[in-house]
Design a protein around this motif. Structure first.
Motif, mmCIF file in Angstrom:
data_model
loop_
_atom_site.group_PDB
_atom_site.id
_atom_site.type_symbol
_atom_site.label_atom_id
_atom_site.label_comp_id
_atom_site.label_asym_id
_atom_site.label_seq_id
_atom_site.Cartn_x
_atom_site.Cartn_y
_atom_site.Cartn_z
ATOM 1 N N MET A 41 35.775 54.865 38.531
ATOM 2 C CA MET A 41 36.881 53.954 38.838
ATOM 3 C C MET A 41 36.690 53.342 40.223
ATOM 4 S SD MET A 41 39.179 53.815 36.283
ATOM 5 C CE MET A 41 40.705 53.260 37.023
ATOM 6 N N ASP A 45 36.373 49.313 40.157
ATOM 7 C CA ASP A 45 37.650 48.662 40.463
ATOM 8 C C ASP A 45 37.534 47.784 41.705
ATOM 9 O OD1 ASP A 45 40.319 47.943 40.610
ATOM 10 O OD2 ASP A 45 41.018 49.932 41.214
ATOM 11 N N ILE A 52 40.819 48.796 35.559
ATOM 12 C CA ILE A 52 39.573 48.075 35.337
ATOM 13 C C ILE A 52 39.867 46.969 34.335
ATOM 14 C CG2 ILE A 52 37.164 48.237 34.582
ATOM 15 C CD1 ILE A 52 37.972 49.983 37.085
ATOM 16 N N GLU A 56 35.769 43.161 35.598
ATOM 17 C CA GLU A 56 35.189 44.253 36.379
ATOM 18 C C GLU A 56 34.260 45.103 35.508
ATOM 19 O OE1 GLU A 56 38.710 45.106 39.643
ATOM 20 O OE2 GLU A 56 39.017 45.768 37.568
ATOM 21 N N SER A 86 43.459 46.058 30.228
ATOM 22 C CA SER A 86 42.852 46.795 31.336
ATOM 23 C C SER A 86 42.621 48.239 30.914
ATOM 24 C CB SER A 86 43.736 46.744 32.586
ATOM 25 O OG SER A 86 44.969 47.387 32.329
#
Length: 116
Positions: A41, A45, A52, A56, A86
C-alpha cells in the motif's frame, strides 16, 4: 522452494512453497502478510489517501512487471470486491492471502499481479 534442485525457483515451486509456508505456520504467515500489505500500500498509494485507484494499480504493475494496461484493468475489476473504484487494505490483504493460498484459479486474489 527449489523442489527439483536445479538452482532456480519456477512459478509452480514458488506457489507450492508459499502454500507450504502458510499451512505450516498460519499465525506467522498472517503476521508477515500484514506487513507485506502495508508495504505494498505504501509503495502503490501515490496520493497517500489510503486507497489504491486503478491508475495507481496500473502504474505499479506496468512499471514493475511490464503488464499491459488492458490486462491490469481486468485484474483491477476482479480485485475491487465492493465495486467502488478503489482497493483498500482489506481488499489487498484478502487478494494477497488468496494469491498465496487459494487452489481456485478464478479466485479474485489470483489476479493480484494481473492474468498471469
Amino acid at each position: 522452494m527449489d523442489a527439483d534442485g536445479n538452482g532456480a525457483v519456477d512459478r509452480e515451486e514458488f506457489i507450492a512453497g508459499m502454500r507450504r509456508s502458510a499451512a505450516e505456520d498460519e499465525g506467522s504467515y498472517l503476521k508477515r502478510l500484514g506487513a507485506m500489505v502495508e508495504a505494498w500500500m505504501s509503495v502503490c498509494d501515490a496520493d497517500d489517501n489510503g486507497l489504491i485507484d486503478q491508475q495507481e494499480f496500473t502504474t505499479m504493475y506496468t512499471r514493475t512487471l511490464g503488464a499491459s494496461p488492458e490486462d491490469l484493468a481486468a485484474a483491477f475489476t476482479k480485485l475491487d470486491l465492493n465495486g467502488d473504484g478503489s482497493l483498500d487494505a482489506g481488499e489487498i490483504r484478502r487478494a494477497t492471502e488468496e494469491y498465496h493460498t487459494s487452489e481456485d484459479p478464478q479466485a479474485p486474489g489470483n489476479w493480484l499481479f494481473g492474468p498471469f
